[in-house]
Design a protein around this motif. Sequence first.
Motif, PDB file in Angstrom:
ATOM      1  N   MET A  88      69.671  72.110  12.580  1.00 37.30           N
ATOM      2  CA  MET A  88      68.553  71.290  12.988  1.00 37.30           C
ATOM      3  C   MET A  88      68.299  72.009  14.366  1.00 37.30           C
ATOM      4  O   MET A  88      69.087  71.860  15.049  1.00 37.30           O
TER       5      MET A  88
ATOM      6  N   ASP B 180      71.461  61.868  10.348  1.00 37.42           N
ATOM      7  CA  ASP B 180      71.065  61.467   8.607  1.00 37.42           C
ATOM      8  C   ASP B 180      69.709  60.738   8.554  1.00 37.42           C
ATOM      9  O   ASP B 180      68.974  61.199   7.562  1.00 37.42           O
TER      10      ASP B 180
ATOM     11  N   GLN C 295      67.247  63.536   8.960  1.00 40.81           N
ATOM     12  CA  GLN C 295      66.983  64.406   8.018  1.00 40.81           C
ATOM     13  C   GLN C 295      66.374  63.695   6.941  1.00 40.81           C
ATOM     14  O   GLN C 295      65.577  64.423   6.045  1.00 40.81           O
TER      15      GLN C 295
ATOM     16  N   THR D 171      63.061  64.999   4.604  1.00 37.05           N
ATOM     17  CA  THR D 171      62.987  65.258   3.524  1.00 37.05           C
ATOM     18  C   THR D 171      62.208  64.559   2.764  1.00 37.05           C
ATOM     19  O   THR D 171      61.651  64.971   1.534  1.00 37.05           O
TER      20      THR D 171
END
Length: 300
Positions: free
Chosen positions: A1, A55, A58, A62
Amino acid sequence: MKLVTIDNNGKWTLGVRTDRGILDISKAAEVYGAGEASLPLDVMAVIQGGASSLDSLQSFLTSLPTDLEPSILRNEEEVIYGPCVTNPQKLICVGLNYRRHAEETNSPIPEYPILFNKFNNALSGHQASISIPNATNKLDYEAELAIVIGRRAKNVAKEEALNYVFGYTTVNDLSARDLQLRTPQWLLGKSCDGFAPLGPNLVTADEVGDPNQLVIQSYVNGEIRQNSNTADMIFACDEIVSYISQHMTLEPGDVILTGTPEGVVLGLPADQQVYLKPGDEVSIYIEKIGTLTNRIIADA
């Protein structure tokens, strides 16, 4: 990232570089909601939050629709960048850490890492203008890879050291050579305002891979000045993190500048040394990480 720091009405907030542009995380959270996750909205929150923050980020990315609301995407041309690490507790620098750089300055190869420091006043961002202090006539560039610590590290073994790294970024260790060499201590020539532009990208360690196999270059007004590889480091990144951690505790967000390769002005014969002047544009490129560009201006 790839994380960036962007200006949102005078406040530094988090952006993520994507194929569609820079995603403004705070605006995206307003438009789409952050759900139940604790979504980090600035880069320090991501770094200090560790794996759980990454997390959450992300998962949020998503969850976003393919057809994004245009207001949350920022064009490169309109972004005002801040330093990609905005508030490190420590800025630790390693001097003479490339073999050919030590040779060009007629310096002995160090037996141990040579450490000095900068302070937060030196932080600056991509595309920022940096003033030459009136006190110097010898402002030099230094292309460097910077390590950003992601976990508290104390007495870390070399074999485990890179597990404590959050990511890597590009930095220009600007150096006023006349001030640096005025005394045996380098601090004065290294710590003037704006002398540590960072960014634009903070790239997570998983995307970089081996930090000691990266092309590193600098350009002044488009002319290449430094062209090397981080493989020429005397002390590799894992050695540096381990060594420092034996002497002081590294905290999440601490930044380590790992040294510069050959090709700086100081390494040229005296009659060929042309130092930076107002109007010069300096770009630092590191493979897998990106290009940092700053313009040099006269002091007010």
